[in-house]
Design a protein around this motif. Structure first.
Motif, PDB file in Angstrom:
ATOM      1  N   ASP A   1       0.738  -1.132  -0.071  1.00 46.28           N
ATOM      2  CA  ASP A   1       0.003   0.003   0.149  1.00 46.28           C
ATOM      3  C   ASP A   1       0.847   1.372   0.003  1.00 46.28           C
ATOM      4  OD1 ASP A   1       0.951   0.506   2.723  1.00 46.28           O
ATOM      5  OD2 ASP A   1      -0.757  -0.410   3.640  1.00 46.28           O
TER       6      ASP A   1
ATOM      7  N   THR B   1      -3.992 -12.928  -3.241  1.00 49.15           N
ATOM      8  CA  THR B   1      -4.360 -11.831  -4.047  1.00 49.15           C
ATOM      9  C   THR B   1      -4.284 -10.642  -3.208  1.00 49.15           C
ATOM     10  OG1 THR B   1      -5.973 -13.237  -5.251  1.00 49.15           O
ATOM     11  CG2 THR B   1      -6.500 -10.831  -5.228  1.00 49.15           C
ATOM     12  N   ARG B   2      -3.809  -9.419  -3.833  1.00 40.73           N
ATOM     13  CA  ARG B   2      -3.955  -8.015  -3.146  1.00 40.73           C
ATOM     14  C   ARG B   2      -4.686  -7.143  -3.789  1.00 40.73           C
ATOM     15  NH1 ARG B   2       0.662  -7.380   0.348  1.00 40.73           N
ATOM     16  NH2 ARG B   2       1.014  -9.550   1.187  1.00 40.73           N
ATOM     17  N   GLU B   3      -5.269  -7.128  -4.905  1.00 35.66           N
ATOM     18  CA  GLU B   3      -6.123  -6.437  -5.754  1.00 35.66           C
ATOM     19  C   GLU B   3      -6.870  -7.127  -6.614  1.00 35.66           C
ATOM     20  OE1 GLU B   3      -6.978  -3.226  -5.236  1.00 35.66           O
ATOM     21  OE2 GLU B   3      -5.259  -2.421  -3.982  1.00 35.66           O
ATOM     22  N   ARG B   4      -8.201  -6.706  -6.855  1.00 31.16           N
ATOM     23  CA  ARG B   4      -9.049  -7.277  -7.873  1.00 31.16           C
ATOM     24  C   ARG B   4     -10.026  -6.071  -8.246  1.00 31.16           C
ATOM     25  NH1 ARG B   4     -13.306 -12.418  -7.658  1.00 31.16           N
ATOM     26  NH2 ARG B   4     -14.501 -11.819  -9.671  1.00 31.16           N
ATOM     27  N   PHE B   5      -9.988  -5.823  -9.458  1.00 31.19           N
ATOM     28  CA  PHE B   5     -10.882  -4.789 -10.129  1.00 31.19           C
ATOM     29  C   PHE B   5     -11.216  -5.017 -11.374  1.00 31.19           C
ATOM     30  CE2 PHE B   5      -6.766  -3.071  -9.891  1.00 31.19           C
ATOM     31  CZ  PHE B   5      -6.661  -2.638 -11.161  1.00 31.19           C
TER      32      PHE B   5
ATOM     33  N   ASP C   1       0.805   1.683  -5.688  1.00 36.40           N
ATOM     34  CA  ASP C   1      -0.558   1.442  -5.613  1.00 36.40           C
ATOM     35  C   ASP C   1      -1.095   0.584  -6.790  1.00 36.40           C
ATOM     36  OD1 ASP C   1      -3.104   1.859  -5.484  1.00 36.40           O
ATOM     37  OD2 ASP C   1      -3.109   3.811  -5.202  1.00 36.40           O
ATOM     38  N   TYR C   2      -1.235  -0.857  -6.442  1.00 39.97           N
ATOM     39  CA  TYR C   2      -1.588  -1.861  -7.621  1.00 39.97           C
ATOM     40  C   TYR C   2      -2.952  -1.511  -8.033  1.00 39.97           C
ATOM     41  CZ  TYR C   2       2.230  -4.455  -5.684  1.00 39.97           C
ATOM     42  OH  TYR C   2       3.528  -4.885  -5.213  1.00 39.97           O
ATOM     43  N   SER C   3      -3.856  -0.578  -7.591  1.00 43.38           N
ATOM     44  CA  SER C   3      -4.931  -0.230  -8.200  1.00 43.38           C
ATOM     45  C   SER C   3      -5.095   0.710  -9.215  1.00 43.38           C
ATOM     46  CB  SER C   3      -5.907   0.188  -7.215  1.00 43.38           C
ATOM     47  OG  SER C   3      -5.597   1.377  -6.637  1.00 43.38           O
ATOM     48  N   LYS C   4      -3.977   1.333  -9.663  1.00 46.81           N
ATOM     49  CA  LYS C   4      -3.747   2.288 -10.493  1.00 46.81           C
ATOM     50  C   LYS C   4      -3.084   1.920 -11.832  1.00 46.81           C
ATOM     51  CE  LYS C   4      -3.641   6.446  -7.481  1.00 46.81           C
ATOM     52  NZ  LYS C   4      -2.870   7.592  -7.078  1.00 46.81           N
TER      53      LYS C   4
END
Length: 636
Positions: free
Chosen positions: A15, A58-62, A336-339
């Motif tokens: 994060d 798993t750290r991110e899923r979107f 930030d893996y969501s970006k």
């Protein structure tokens, strides 16, 4: 050396908070490999861990979803000033509908007339590939009004979608040299809709993927995305093939069409009533989902990281089957893996067919600094079956004696670019040449998912080989002689016992080179044990288990006695639905003043978008996983 036990510590910089903490202690460059991470940097990995010892969580899923790619917008007009001069006025209707006018300014584009009118505003913007979107924000629509969005050349040549409020229908219409196809006079041109879907102000969109045209309405309540498809038609089919012709009169893949058909929108009223828009946006289509990931890398396997961003390619899922998808270059912020962000579009034409632009996808981009070139390898899904449309004809699969005559429905293509071209940014159209690996070890019903890495002077290529296109495809590996180029590869082996394996990835894990692969949702062993490979991925050594086998013997391969890959074991990691590619990425970090490697894995699943209307091919979600273990040193 570190023991397995001491290697189990979690990285803890996933994060933003932890990343900034690390950056403050060691510097942002130390945290992520400053600026452009160059090939060959870092100390060698030191660990007792084998590739089979690593575990990922798993750290991110979107779900990436953009019917208009944010960095590839060609037209964005909010009508805050008079932009009427930026448009050409078209009147596609009969002479009696020629009295319309358009006023633009103060945030509105107002269409009206003294009597009935049919007015289109054609912009000067277009796209170089048949993957386009036009979105209109409709502020008010009269009871007898119709709104349009699409691609226009002139009054006699266009393709658009429309919503007719009076009849409560959406439709698709094409006109070619004055002849109209689909539309209200065709039994295939329209679909009834609920008037409540267009109550008040609304957003309405035209999308074309290859030759499939789709009308969508804005919907904030969707589980995936914010637009809902209402009707789809393949205009290549509807403008000729349905009528018994060999080809359609309109082929949006053709350069000549793409050069002259421009983004536009408009309105129609039988009473001259005002119809008001407050925005129009247009450009390249984005994605309904993503799949077929692969990192951009240097020839030796080092991931391409610049300004703390990992570069990788994705298949941008279209609103339909495989030909409706295309290839994008993306970045991911390693703090930030969501970006993630799309920064490039890569389209193709087949060698010798320069006038047909295609959305080939599922491959890799390699930066080869030794030879001052980019190598781009891809799968020819953009004209799957060579028919240029999903009309149920997937091509005739034959095995002629002469390999050059062989035309499988999908195979592997490549292009090479000088360094003065940057394929990672902007829009590119590449010439796809057939790769010699298509004949290795023998012609099959298809080969796809190529990836290249140069190890100790040899090129290794991982790919999928299909004994049967839809039910029997396996991971395969080829390699070149030392010092030879990637076009001179020989067969190493395949796992002939697999039935549905895709996405073979060559990568280092714990200092060891391996080929990682995946498997189908319900794939079991053919020996009758019916073992399900839940949450694990098969791993192979980069060598043959039986190098003395006759690699060209197709019958032996079908009987699982052919030259096969040496099996290592399994990687423990979440395995989403479909056939997710295990794209492992070593990331250099600093801890306690020492270089270490953490490993992430990016992949996808098979979740479809509005399959009832669009059919299969619109998947999937984006996943980021991270290994629980880290190791001393850096892989490269």
């Amino acid at each position: 050396m570190d023991s397995v036990g001491t290697e189990q510590e979690a990285m803890g910089i996933l994060d933003r908070r932890d990343f900034l903490k690390l950056a403050g202690a060691a510097g942002i460059g130390a945290a992520a490999g400053a600026g452009l991470l160059q090939s060959g940097a870092g100390a060698a990995v030191r660990t007792d861990l084998e590739p089979t010892d690593f575990t990922f969580t798993t750290r991110e899923r979107f779900r990436p979803f953009h019917i208009l790619a944010e960095n590839f917008v060609r037209l964005d007009d909010s009508f805050n000033r008079n932009t009427r001069g930026n448009y050409t006025l078209l009147r596609p209707g009969p002479a009696s509908e020629d009295d319309g006018f358009v006023d633009i300014g103060e945030g509105k584009a107002r269409f009206g007339g003294q009597d009935d009118y049919y007015t289109i505003l054609k912009s000067g913007t277009g796209q170089r590939a048949p993957f386009a979107t036009v979105i209109v924000n409709v502020a008010s629509l009269s009871a007898d009004g119709t709104v349009y969005a699409g691609l226009y050349k002139d009054n006699n040549n266009y393709v658009h979608v429309y919503y007719d409020k009076d009849r409560s229908v959406v439709g698709i219409e094409a006109r070619v040299n004055g002849e109209t196809f689909l539309g209200p006079d065709s039994p295939f041109g329209e679909e009834q809709v609920d008037r409540e879907e267009f109550r008040g102000s609304f957003r309405f969109a035209f999308v074309v993927n290859e030759n499939r045209v789709i009308a969508l309405v804005g919907d904030r309540h969707m589980d995936i995305g914010n637009f809902r498809p209402l009707i789809e038609r393949d205009v290549f089919f509807e403008t000729g093939i349905r009528q018994g012709e060999d080809e359609g009169a309109l082929d949006l893949r053709r350069r000549g069409v793409l050069a002259t058909f421009k983004n536009g929108f408009g309105a129609r009223s039988e009473t001259g009533s005002n119809i008001v828009f407050d925005r129009v946006r247009a450009g390249y289509f984005g994605e309904a989902g993503v799949r077929d990931l692969h990192t951009v890398q240097y020839a030796d396997g080092t991931p391409y990281i610049k300004d703390n961003k990992l570069y990788f390619t994705l298949t941008n899922a279209g609103l339909g089957f495989f030909e409706k998808a295309h290839w994008g270059v993306w970045t991911m912020d390693l703090s930030d893996y969501s970006k993630i962000e799309q920064v490039g579009n890569i389209f193709w034409y087949n060698e010798g067919e320069k006038n047909i632009i295609l959305g080939h996808h599922a491959g890799q981009i390699i930066r080869d600094e030794k030879e001052d070139r980019w190598i781009v390898v891809v799968s020819s899904w953009g004209d799957f079956g060579r028919q240029g449309g999903d009309q149920g004809n997937f091509g005739t699969v034959t095995y002629p004696d002469e390999v050059p005559r062989y035309e499988p429905p999908v195979d592997i293509l490549y292009a090479e670019l000088d360094f003065d071209v940057n394929p990672l940014r902007g829009v590119h159209i590449l010439e796809g040449k057939k790769h010699p690996v298509n004949a290795v070890p023998f012609p099959t019903e298809g080969k796809w998912d190529p990836g290249l890495t140069r190890i100790d002077g040899r090129w290794y290529m991982g790919y999928v080989i299909a004994l049967d296109l839809f039910s029997d495809f396996q991971p395969a590996l080829a390699k070149s002689p030392r010092g030879a180029d990637h076009t001179q590869v020989n067969f190493v082996g395949a796992d002939w016992a697999r039935e549905a394996t895709e996405g073979p990835i060559i990568q280092k894990l714990g200092g060891e080179w391996r080929l990682f692969a995946s498997h189908g949702d319900d794939e079991g062993n053919r020996d009758g044990t019916n073992e399900k490979y839940i949450n694990r991925y098969p791993i192979y050594f980069l060598r043959s288990a039986n190098p003395g086998a006759n690699e060209e013997n197709r019958e032996a391969a079908e009987a699982e006695r052919g030259q096969r890959l040496a099996f290592d074991g399994y990687l423990e990691a979440p395995h989403p639905t479909n056939i997710p590619h295990p794209v492992i990425v070593p990331i250099r970090i600093r801890r306690d003043g020492r270089t270490r490697t953490k490993y992430i894995m990016i992949t996808f699943n098979g979740d479809q978008f509005f399959e009832r209307v669009l059919g299969y091919g619109t998947h999937g979600d984006f996943f980021v996983m991270q290994a629980e273990q880290t190791v001393r040193g850096y892989e490269f």
